[in-house]
Design an enzyme around this catalytic site. Structure first.
Site, short mmCIF file in Angstrom:
data_model
loop_
_atom_site.label_atom_id
_atom_site.label_comp_id
_atom_site.label_asym_id
_atom_site.label_seq_id
_atom_site.Cartn_x
_atom_site.Cartn_y
_atom_site.Cartn_z
N LYS A 8 0.85 -1.19 0.00
CA LYS A 8 0.00 0.00 0.00
C LYS A 8 0.89 1.24 0.00
O LYS A 8 2.06 1.20 0.36
CB LYS A 8 -0.94 0.01 1.22
CG LYS A 8 -0.25 0.00 2.58
CD LYS A 8 0.21 1.36 3.08
CE LYS A 8 0.88 1.28 4.45
NZ LYS A 8 1.58 2.55 4.82
N ASP A 155 -1.69 -1.31 10.55
CA ASP A 155 -1.94 -1.40 9.10
C ASP A 155 -2.64 -2.69 8.69
O ASP A 155 -3.17 -2.79 7.58
CB ASP A 155 -0.61 -1.30 8.33
CG ASP A 155 0.00 0.08 8.39
OD1 ASP A 155 -0.65 1.00 8.90
OD2 ASP A 155 1.15 0.22 7.94
#
Length: 296
Positions: A8, A155
């Site tokens: 990401k 995350d």
């Protein structure tokens, strides 16, 4: 079962307050990258490979093997091992049963860079949870997997959802958003720089952001550089001026938007022009060992 584990980037990252528990509340947009590695638009792989199989000729258990790039981390502390351990423990608590007879072999072929702000380790853990859940006929809902992932890292929950999300809290409170970057090109550069979490937060002063990232989908890409900021750059760039220089080189090379991802140390640039992106890629290849370019 084999899965290609994507990374990401953070589009904007604002540190809004310090909490009583010592953590910081933030606001950011997580955007998955490398979802189509190996496809025509992304012929250059940008992912880890996670394989889980069951040897039913052996007693129940779990065995972990790391391949690819080596990690400076004992196996028992690897997030994939922790994820598998948590899953099997939760499965027993939910069903009152152990895992199926057989030895679960988990092989992680590591390629995504560490310490880059790209969430590679978190992604590996989240994919492990999702894969085990699928292999055992989905005993847990997506929300239950997200709750497990929260215990592994801020995350990790994002990679259970794995679509663009606005994130709050320490990064675990997620709302899906629509970010359309189709037709653009993304280049990621990971210099030979390691930024510790302590360093990243050392110069941070929490504040209310000038731009609310909830409205990012309504902001044209060409205006992102005027409104969308990563607060960590203010504390990290003075310590590592080569990172600030790299960001400047992205803009000089034609990037529409450039930023550090997470708390670093990777810098990425988004391009409208494939030609400009490839020209800059040639320049960066002569300077950096970690350079990736692909279409979005």
């Amino acid at each position: 079962m084999i899965r290609f584990v994507n990374a990401k980037i953070n589009i904007g990252l604002n540190i809004v307050r310090k909490r009583e528990d010592g953590y910081h509340d933030l606001e950011t947009v997580f955007f998955p990258v490398g979802l189509e590695s190996g496809m025509p638009q992304q012929p250059e792989p940008f992912d880890d490979i996670l394989e889980i199989s069951v040897d039913r000729n052996k007693q129940s258990g779990c065995r972990f093997q790391l391949m690819g790039r080596r990690l400076n981390c004992p196996p028992q502390k690897n997030l994939v091992v922790r994820a598998a351990t948590m899953f099997f423990s939760s499965f027993y608590e939910k069903t009152g049963q152990g895992i199926e007879e057989g030895l679960y072999n988990i092989i992680l072929d590591k390629h995504l860079p560490d310490g880059a702000g790209l969430g590679g380790g978190s992604a590996d853990a989240a994919f492990c949870l999702s894969m085990l859940n699928e292999m055992l006929d989905e005993p847990f809902s997506r929300n239950q997997l997200i709750e497990m992932a929260k215990k592994l890292g801020a995350d990790c929950p994002f990679f259970i959802i794995n679509t663009p999300c606005f994130a709050e809290g320490i990064g675990e409170e997620l709302s899906e958003v629509e970010i359309n970057l189709s037709g653009c090109w993304l280049m990621i550069v990971k210099p030979d720089v390691f930024v510790s979490t302590k360093e990243a937060f050392s110069g941070i002063t929490p504040r209310k952001p000038e731009f609310d990232l909830r409205f990012l989908p309504d902001l044209p890409l060409e205006k992102w550089k005027d409104y969308v900021v990563n607060d960590f750059e203010s504390s990290i760039f003075p310590l590592y001026p080569e990172l600030e220089q790299l960001k400047c080189e992205f803009y000089e090379g034609g990037a529409v938007y450039a930023s550090m991802s997470g708390s670093g140390s990777s810098i990425y640039g988004i391009f409208r022009s494939e030609e400009k992106a490839k020209q800059l890629r040639e320049k960066f290849d002569s300077t950096y060992s970690g350079v990736w370019l692909f279409g979005l």
